[in-house]
Design an enzyme around this catalytic site. Structure first.
Site: not given
Lengths: 439, 243
Positions: B135, B148
């Site tokens: 990501s 995250y």
């Protein structure tokens, strides 16, 4: 989020629920006090809008089963027609009925009981549904077919999602030898000629006409008739016979911006129509199924041509005996207003199936109008003409008809209402359209 | 037909990847924690694309079981893609170390371990492709999602090192950085249209990266620029931005 139909009129702020699993889907149906199912958003108006909960079914798009011997496909309701074509045309199967765009879902096709260019021969999509699974208001799932829950089955086909949420269906396809259509184009100078051509073309599988809705006087009803048959292998040009079921992929174009609403006006459309009519070459041709059935799909987002304020597609059908007079009156009124569109389509339909299903034997006319105040007034005048001739409005296109005008056109509403009262007494399934129409 | 193993097969992105590979004629193995949930996808893929598909049970957090998982497959796929990810809730992760631990293991420890297992086996064979969906959140820690993001940063660095180590062995390692994607995770969030990809776009990009020989891939190229800008902001300014 802000939602609209394909015509981008009207818009509504809707809470969207997009279930992935069957459990999530059934839970949503159980929990929401008011909801409507939505497929790929190709209904033009407000049929798939509900501010409380609009159920986005596009993730429920799996093939469940396909029988190569019988051509029966079972699929989840969110499955796109385009995906069915991609998978099944190469295997020699074609939808028994297809609307003018392939970017519709199976559930949407059933809920609108869509018709195609072969309605006079094959009926509507509902005539090719073997069975469907419907989640109803009490949370149960009912299997519906001609011999199982027949009234619910009939009410759901064309029922605009108001009987429940279609989960999946089994539909029968037709075998094809090639992915091509043998097409003939014929010119008609006026309304009488085009109607005579439809009659003369009754034995053709597919017939449809583009009609110049701005032509007046002697030219009123000037049109081009397209008729087609699934091409047989030996009818194809030599270079395509080796792979008759393969169509070379086309790169779609995209309309990148909202056109200014001024782009479409009496003069530009008149010029376009004159050019289109004049340049059409009568005669025969072999065209691939994409070009024949889905010419507009090659221009993605073509709805943006009508500008930010959107457009309304006006589609009505008139009983056959009243069609000549009714069409003349409608076309006169539209031409006088100078409000026509590029996309005016005429077609002779066969007998219908009742309840909320749109088709009835007679001529159907579809016109696009930019959604401006003058056109909204014009369309109420057209409603009066349609009603006076015993016709009706197509709910999959509608965004604005008044409840009274709508009701005059459908003579089976009591039967539909009875089914709904039994299966959804609380009126859980509702859309902006159903509320407007008092359904 | 050469097979692709998709780890974390229930997500929107994984479903799109499975379809893209199946459409390209590849056999597909869908691995998920509740593999019965992907059984309908197995049927769908086989019916649509005429390939062979199957579903297998897989728990990314069970790192001790990864070797056994590959043994049980009965074959070593040509391509292994990890789509495993778990956003968690940032506020919860800030307070609750157990919650943070789950996010870190789900996005870093587990995916890194399973792809390492696959890559080691492929290296022994002398051929294969492992693909990690990481990501852009891993490119710089941000107040809004740094738990995250830090896990994804670890995963991205791990893939980079793995690629470095295996260069010349016939095993390729591809890092995919999707940016915003229209999935159930982003539903309801107003993400900028220009920066938001559809799952099918991610899938096509992954397949193209495999065939085209890319190492690190931003699904939408504009993200390379966006992240370059975000990385270049001095920390003393960045810390006040709360982006």
């Amino acid at each position: 989020m802000m939602l609209a139909g394909w015509g981008r009129y009207p818009h509504a702020e809707c809470r969207v629920v997009a279930p992935r699993s069957r459990e999530e889907l059934l839970a949503a149906i159980g929990n929401e006090p008011s909801l409507i199912a939505r497929g790929n958003g190709r209904a033009y108006g407000d049929a798939a809008l509900n501010a409380d909960a609009t159920l986005d079914l596009r993730h429920r798009d799996r093939f469940v089963g396909f029988d190569d011997a019988t051509g029966v496909l079972e699929a989840e309701a969110g499955t796109l027609l385009a995906d069915m074509l991609d998978a099944l045309v190469p295997r020699g199967w074609f939808p028994a009925v297809t609307p003018g765009t392939k970017f519709v879902t199976l559930g949407g096709m059933l809920a609108a009981d869509v018709h195609g260019k072969n309605h006079h021969k094959a009926g509507a999509i509902g005539d090719h549904v073997e069975s469907l699974r419907l989640a109803v208001a009490d949370g149960s799932v009912r299997r519906c077919a001609r011999d199982e829950n027949p009234a619910l089955f009939a009410a759901t086909l064309g029922g605009m999602g108001l009987t429940g949420v279609i989960l999946s269906a089994r539909v029968k396809l037709r075998p094809i030898e090639t992915a091509y259509i043998r097409q003939e184009t014929l010119r008609a100078r006026d309304l009488d000629e085009i109607m005579a051509l439809f009659e003369a073309s009754r034995d053709w599988t597919y017939t449809v006409a583009w009609i110049d809705c701005l032509a007046r006087g002697r030219d009123l009803g000037r049109a081009l008739l397209y008729r087609g048959e699934h091409a047989r292998r030996e009818e194809l040009p030599d270079d395509r016979r080796a792979e008759p079921l393969r169509v070379p992929p086309r790169r779609p174009h995209r309309v990148p911006i909202d056109f200014p609403a001024l782009t479409l006006n009496r003069w530009s459309v008149t010029a376009f129509n004159r050019l289109y009519y004049g340049r059409a070459r009568p005669g025969a041709a072999i065209v691939d199924y994409d070009r024949f059935f889905y010419p507009l799909d090659a221009i993605l987002d073509w709805n943006r041509l009508y500008g930010r304020s959107g457009f309304v597609q006006y589609q009505c059908v008139l009983p056959k005996s009243a069609s000549r007079a009714g069409l003349a009156a409608l076309l006169e009124r539209v031409a006088a207003a100078g409000a026509g569109s590029f996309l005016s389509v005429l077609k002779l339909l066969g007998p219908g199936r009742g309840m909320l299903s749109f088709p009835m034997e007679g001529y159907t006319l579809a016109l696009d109008f930019p959604a401006d105040p003058a056109n909204l007034v014009l369309m109420t005048e057209l409603d009066a003409i349609v009603a006076a001739h015993g016709g009706r409005i197509y709910l999959a296109k509608d965004a604005r008809v008044a409840a009274a005008d709508f009701r005059r056109g459908y003579d089976d509403l009591a039967a539909f209402g009875a089914v709904r009262a039994a299966v959804d007494p609380g009126g859980k399934f509702a859309s902006l359209q159903s509320r407007r129409l008092g359904l | 037909m050469s097979a692709v193993l998709i780890l974390g097969a229930t997500s929107d992105i994984a479903r799109a990847i499975a379809r893209a590979y199946a459409k390209a004629g590849r056999d597909v193995i869908l691995a998920a924690r509740h593999h019965d949930r992907v059984a309908p996808d197995v049927t769908d893929l086989e019916l649509r694309y005429g390939i062979t598909a199957r579903a297998v049970e897989f728990d990314v957090l069970d790192t001790a079981g990864h070797a056994r998982f590959f043994d049980a497959l009965g074959m070593l796929p040509d391509t292994v893609i990890s789509v495993v990810g778990f956003m968690g809730d940032q506020a919860t992760s800030e307070r609750d170390p157990q919650a943070a631990d789950l996010v870190m293991r789900s996005n870093y420890v587990g995916p890194a371990a399973v792809l390492a297992e696959a890559a080691n086996r492929m290296a022994a064979r002398g051929a294969g492709v492992v693909i990690g969906i990481s990501s852009v959140a891993g490119e710089r820690g941000r107040a809004k999602n740094y738990v995250y993001g830090s896990a994804k940063a670890g995963f991205t660095a791990y893939l980079s090192g793995l690629r470095n180590r295996l260069a010349g062995t016939g095993v390729r390692v591809i890092t995919v950085l999707p940016g915003y994607v229209k999935t159930r995770i982003s539903e309801g969030l107003a993400t900028p249209r220009l920066l938001t990809a559809k799952p099918t776009e991610v899938a096509d990009a992954v397949l193209a990266a495999e065939t085209g020989g890319r190492d690190v891939l931003y699904v939408r190229p504009i993200w390379r620029l966006v992240m370059a800008v975000i990385r270049s902001i001095p920390e003393r300014i960045f810390k006040k931005m709360r982006i």
